[in-house]
Design an enzyme around this catalytic site. Sequence first.
Site, mmCIF file in Angstrom:
data_model
loop_
_atom_site.group_PDB
_atom_site.id
_atom_site.type_symbol
_atom_site.label_atom_id
_atom_site.label_comp_id
_atom_site.label_asym_id
_atom_site.label_seq_id
_atom_site.Cartn_x
_atom_site.Cartn_y
_atom_site.Cartn_z
ATOM 1 C CB SER A 1 -2.716 8.663 -2.290
ATOM 2 O OG SER A 1 -2.416 9.891 -1.628
ATOM 3 C CB CYS B 1 12.956 9.520 8.120
ATOM 4 S SG CYS B 1 11.256 9.313 7.582
ATOM 5 C CE LYS C 1 -2.385 3.569 1.698
ATOM 6 N NZ LYS C 1 -1.787 4.864 1.369
ATOM 7 C CD GLU D 1 12.313 5.170 8.723
ATOM 8 O OE1 GLU D 1 12.144 6.282 9.325
ATOM 9 O OE2 GLU D 1 12.370 5.074 7.495
ATOM 10 C CG LEU D 2 7.239 5.644 13.258
ATOM 11 C CD1 LEU D 2 6.512 5.746 14.587
ATOM 12 C CD2 LEU D 2 6.264 5.386 12.121
ATOM 13 C CD GLU E 1 10.462 14.323 10.442
ATOM 14 O OE1 GLU E 1 11.235 13.694 9.708
ATOM 15 O OE2 GLU E 1 9.378 13.855 10.867
#
Length: 467
Positions: free
Chosen positions: A157, A262, A154, A228-229, A359
Amino acid sequence: MSFTVINPATGRDGKRYEATSEAEIRTAIEKADAASRAWRKHDFAERARLMKQAAKVLRDNAEAYGRMMTEEMGKPIKQGIAEAQKCAIACDYFADNAPRFLAPEPIEAGANKAFVTFQPIGVVLAVMPWNFPFWQVFRFAAPALMAGNAGILKHASNVPGCALAIEDVFRQAGFPEHLFKTLLVSSREVDAIIENPLVRAVTLTGSGPAGRAVARKAGEVLKKSVLELGGSDAYLILEDADIDFAAAACAGGRLVNSGQSCIAAKRFIVVDGVRERFEAAFVREMADAKVGDPTLAETDVGPLARVDLRDDLHKQVEDSIAKGAKCLLGGKVPDGPGAFYPATVLTDLKPGMPAYDEELFGPVASVIVVKDEAEALEVANGSIFGLGGGIFTRDLARGERLAAEAMEAGAVFVNGTVVSDPKMPFGGIKESGYGRELSHYGIKEFVNIKTVVVADGKAKGPRQVTE
């Protein structure tokens, strides 16, 4: 429902893609499960042969894939081509090393034979972001497929073409049909996919809120997840650093992927004694970056992926300045179409300012001044994030000690900026997520680590106490 690509450099609509229906989602998962049951019976040599072929497809089409990234999310073309080539490196690496990483491990168990074996678990869902639309997927897919699993993707978009192209890479390489499938679905449909009993685990790279949502749902149905953010990677510029070298490295680390990474260098924590020299050199390096048309080879910084993301970033800059930050470079939205934002440097940052606490996902650098090493570490570790970081010092023993023992992050580089590499584990701590990708640690995230004990049935002895 459909997904329409909007070119972030021009603002113009591009190709339109029809969404995957609920019935098609269910069928894709069922077929992926069936494919995985057959795939796990293939030996490593056959898996590796096909994975090597995937690497060839990536290299042969690197320019086309790079151009697709540029059109869908604005990545400078030279970086997009390099990203596709890096994916090929990962495919080769896991093709070469998976047999060693997943070889049975013997255990000393007296008269009995005992060992640990690593078995595939089946269908793994990958929920992936737009910023590295190929690399984020392949760093999951290459080890997962080599381990004998199937993959369901997924993707974000705004990169549907990239998502379908990745599925096509595996198809061109000759992998079994249905083993890797892209679903063009919205975030609202992820919960139902996780709930499907044929989906055994989920991996996500993305924002904190997205990570929490996926972890919550995976926890409800007792399924493994790897996250993994975000990150706000801190770089310490100590009093004995080579300032010109540090400034150049930090600028490069901040502007990679137009600042949308990131693990981009984001917070530059400078000891006061070298502040003026570092700021002057850093501003020069940031100002030298070429911002513009991402289809040109000479462009260093392209547009942000979407206009709303650019506007959110600018608000963070404006709010920080309103609270007392000083802007040394940039900080103004340029005229004209597209989601462009200039290379920007903010200093005099304090807690409570967005550029200090949050961030910043774009080409904006936060300079934080401290009195000494101890305060630098306190500021670096005071963040809610813990993905990566760096230390600039001429004393390599000092740098190694601080990197290994003092900084709280999943990766710390001395006299360099953090990069992901198939040979090294990748991931974070705190609100940067959990679990690891890449290396032998990553390939073992989605396997059944199974203990096997074989006794001859003849040995006699005292009864064992279980558990």
